[in-house]
Design a protein around this motif. Structure first.
Motif, mmCIF file in Angstrom:
data_model
loop_
_atom_site.group_PDB
_atom_site.id
_atom_site.type_symbol
_atom_site.label_atom_id
_atom_site.label_comp_id
_atom_site.label_asym_id
_atom_site.label_seq_id
_atom_site.Cartn_x
_atom_site.Cartn_y
_atom_site.Cartn_z
ATOM 1 N N PRO A 3 9.390 18.274 10.806
ATOM 2 C CA PRO A 3 8.997 19.146 9.687
ATOM 3 C C PRO A 3 7.604 18.851 9.154
ATOM 4 O O PRO A 3 6.980 19.710 8.542
ATOM 5 C CB PRO A 3 10.070 18.858 8.629
ATOM 6 N N GLU A 18 16.668 19.172 4.691
ATOM 7 C CA GLU A 18 17.637 19.306 5.786
ATOM 8 C C GLU A 18 17.925 17.970 6.465
ATOM 9 O O GLU A 18 19.051 17.717 6.902
ATOM 10 C CB GLU A 18 17.081 20.305 6.808
ATOM 11 N N TYR A 19 16.912 17.098 6.537
ATOM 12 C CA TYR A 19 17.085 15.835 7.253
ATOM 13 C C TYR A 19 17.127 14.624 6.317
ATOM 14 O O TYR A 19 17.027 13.484 6.767
ATOM 15 C CB TYR A 19 15.974 15.664 8.300
ATOM 16 N N ARG A 31 14.235 11.681 12.007
ATOM 17 C CA ARG A 31 15.596 12.216 12.043
ATOM 18 C C ARG A 31 15.629 13.587 12.714
ATOM 19 O O ARG A 31 16.588 13.918 13.436
ATOM 20 C CB ARG A 31 16.153 12.303 10.621
ATOM 21 N N ALA A 32 14.589 14.399 12.470
ATOM 22 C CA ALA A 32 14.536 15.720 13.104
ATOM 23 C C ALA A 32 14.442 15.583 14.621
ATOM 24 O O ALA A 32 15.143 16.283 15.374
ATOM 25 C CB ALA A 32 13.346 16.508 12.556
ATOM 26 N N ARG A 33 13.599 14.666 15.088
ATOM 27 C CA ARG A 33 13.436 14.474 16.534
ATOM 28 C C ARG A 33 14.726 13.973 17.166
ATOM 29 O O ARG A 33 15.080 14.371 18.288
ATOM 30 C CB ARG A 33 12.287 13.510 16.795
ATOM 31 N N GLY A 80 19.394 21.388 3.152
ATOM 32 C CA GLY A 80 18.645 22.453 3.807
ATOM 33 C C GLY A 80 18.717 23.751 3.031
ATOM 34 O O GLY A 80 19.722 24.038 2.370
ATOM 35 N N ASN A 137 10.710 13.171 9.864
ATOM 36 C CA ASN A 137 10.283 13.532 11.220
ATOM 37 C C ASN A 137 11.140 12.828 12.269
ATOM 38 O O ASN A 137 11.551 13.431 13.274
ATOM 39 C CB ASN A 137 8.817 13.141 11.426
ATOM 40 N N ALA A 144 17.604 14.752 16.261
ATOM 41 C CA ALA A 144 18.490 15.910 16.328
ATOM 42 C C ALA A 144 17.989 16.959 17.316
ATOM 43 O O ALA A 144 18.591 18.029 17.457
ATOM 44 C CB ALA A 144 18.631 16.533 14.933
ATOM 45 N N GLY A 145 16.884 16.650 17.999
ATOM 46 C CA GLY A 145 16.323 17.584 18.962
ATOM 47 C C GLY A 145 15.598 18.753 18.337
ATOM 48 O O GLY A 145 15.438 19.807 18.968
ATOM 49 N N LYS A 146 15.134 18.565 17.098
ATOM 50 C CA LYS A 146 14.454 19.629 16.359
ATOM 51 C C LYS A 146 12.976 19.269 16.153
ATOM 52 O O LYS A 146 12.592 18.102 16.214
ATOM 53 C CB LYS A 146 15.108 19.833 14.987
ATOM 54 N N PRO A 147 12.139 20.266 15.876
ATOM 55 C CA PRO A 147 10.723 19.974 15.620
ATOM 56 C C PRO A 147 10.556 19.154 14.335
ATOM 57 O O PRO A 147 11.322 19.304 13.379
ATOM 58 C CB PRO A 147 10.093 21.370 15.449
#
Length: 282
Positions: free
Chosen positions: A137, A10-11, A128-130, A48, A126, A132-135
């Motif tokens: 992975p 996904e990221y 890139r997820a942060r 994703g 990790n 995007a405001g996401k946990p």
């Protein structure tokens, strides 16, 4: 002609889009796909597991050591999905040179993280997820860019042997007349190329490599590829005292090194993939 779906994390970014410069990719699969596009095939990226695009065949291209089962489940929906069986490339599963206390190995050793590529891909995902405001992975992932060398296993702190995030491995650079060598094998279906990088230093890595040359693939390594279920990828291995040792297995390799590019060609890799496509869609 087939439509190929490239299943990525996904990221992850298969193609980097840069301002004022042509978009490009550091992954080998991109050059293979572009070669196939020139032959009349088409391809797209499904970023994703929830982005379930339709297609004729797929490539499971998750640039991380462990693949979430949701991606594997998506890959199963295609008649052919490259590397569907490869969901764990951790050093503990791949390496054939692991050292444990009391096993009798008296030579030098190297300490590596169990995560592929030093955990750098997980760190990148990790981050890139942060953003995007996401946990994250892979919240427990620790990146280790520099490996540690020891003259003998007894010099290694006991914590490394006890820590499941690290692997202690025999250090087996192949000694040649003008330096040290490490062998690599890239393959896609029935196409492959095996070569040897030679460096002045015993840690055979990019900047220190001054020569490469083709070499044969050991039969036991071919058997190991079959056991691990790799359709496409790159193996790094050593030959020591006449025996081969698989060290690293990468299912999302970067571009073919320029020094080996004329032989380990994207065109050859694309032909290997195309043969698998034709077989699967008969």
């Amino acid at each position: 002609m087939a439509h190929i779906v490239v299943i990525t994390h996904e990221y992850d970014r298969l193609i980097e889009r840069k301002f004022f410069r042509r978009s490009d990719s550091g992954y080998m699969i991109h050059a293979i796909l572009e070669d196939l596009r020139m032959r009349g095939h088409s391809w797209t990226v499904a970023q994703g597991p929830s982005n379930r695009m339709k297609g004729d065949v797929a490539v499971l291209h998750i640039d991380a050591t462990y693949v979430d089962p949701a991606y594997v489940d998506y890959g199963r929906s295609f008649p052919l999905c490259l590397n569907l069986a490869v969901s764990d490339i951790s050093k503990g599963r791949i390496s054939q040179a692991r050292v444990v206390p009391g096993d009798g190995w008296t030579g030098p050793v190297i300490v590596k993280p169990v995560l592929n590529s030093g955990g750098v891909p997980e760190e990148r995902l990790n981050r890139r997820a942060r953003r995007a405001g996401k946990p994250a992975p892979f919240p427990a992932a620790r990146a280790m860019r520099d490996y540690q060398l020891f003259d003998r296993a007894s010099d290694v702190p006991a914590d490394f042997f006890a820590d499941p995030d690290f692997l202690v491995e025999r250090f087996l650079p192949e000694v040649v007349e003008d330096g040290f060598a490490l062998r690599f094998w890239v393959f896609c279906g029935g196409y492959d190329f095996c070569g040897r990088f030679v460096s002045r230093g015993s840690m055979v890595k990019g900047p220190g490599v001054f020569r490469s040359e083709p070499c044969a693939v050991p039969d036991d390594l071919r058997r190991r590829r079959e056991e691990l279920g790799f359709d496409y990828g790159k193996f790094d291995f050593a030959v020591h005292d006449g025996k081969s040792y698989l060290m690293d297995a990468n299912k999302t390799p970067g571009r073919v090194p320029r020094s080996a590019g004329e032989v380990a060609s994207p065109t050859g890799m694309a032909s290997g993939f195309e043969t698998m496509i034709r077989t699967a869609l008969r």
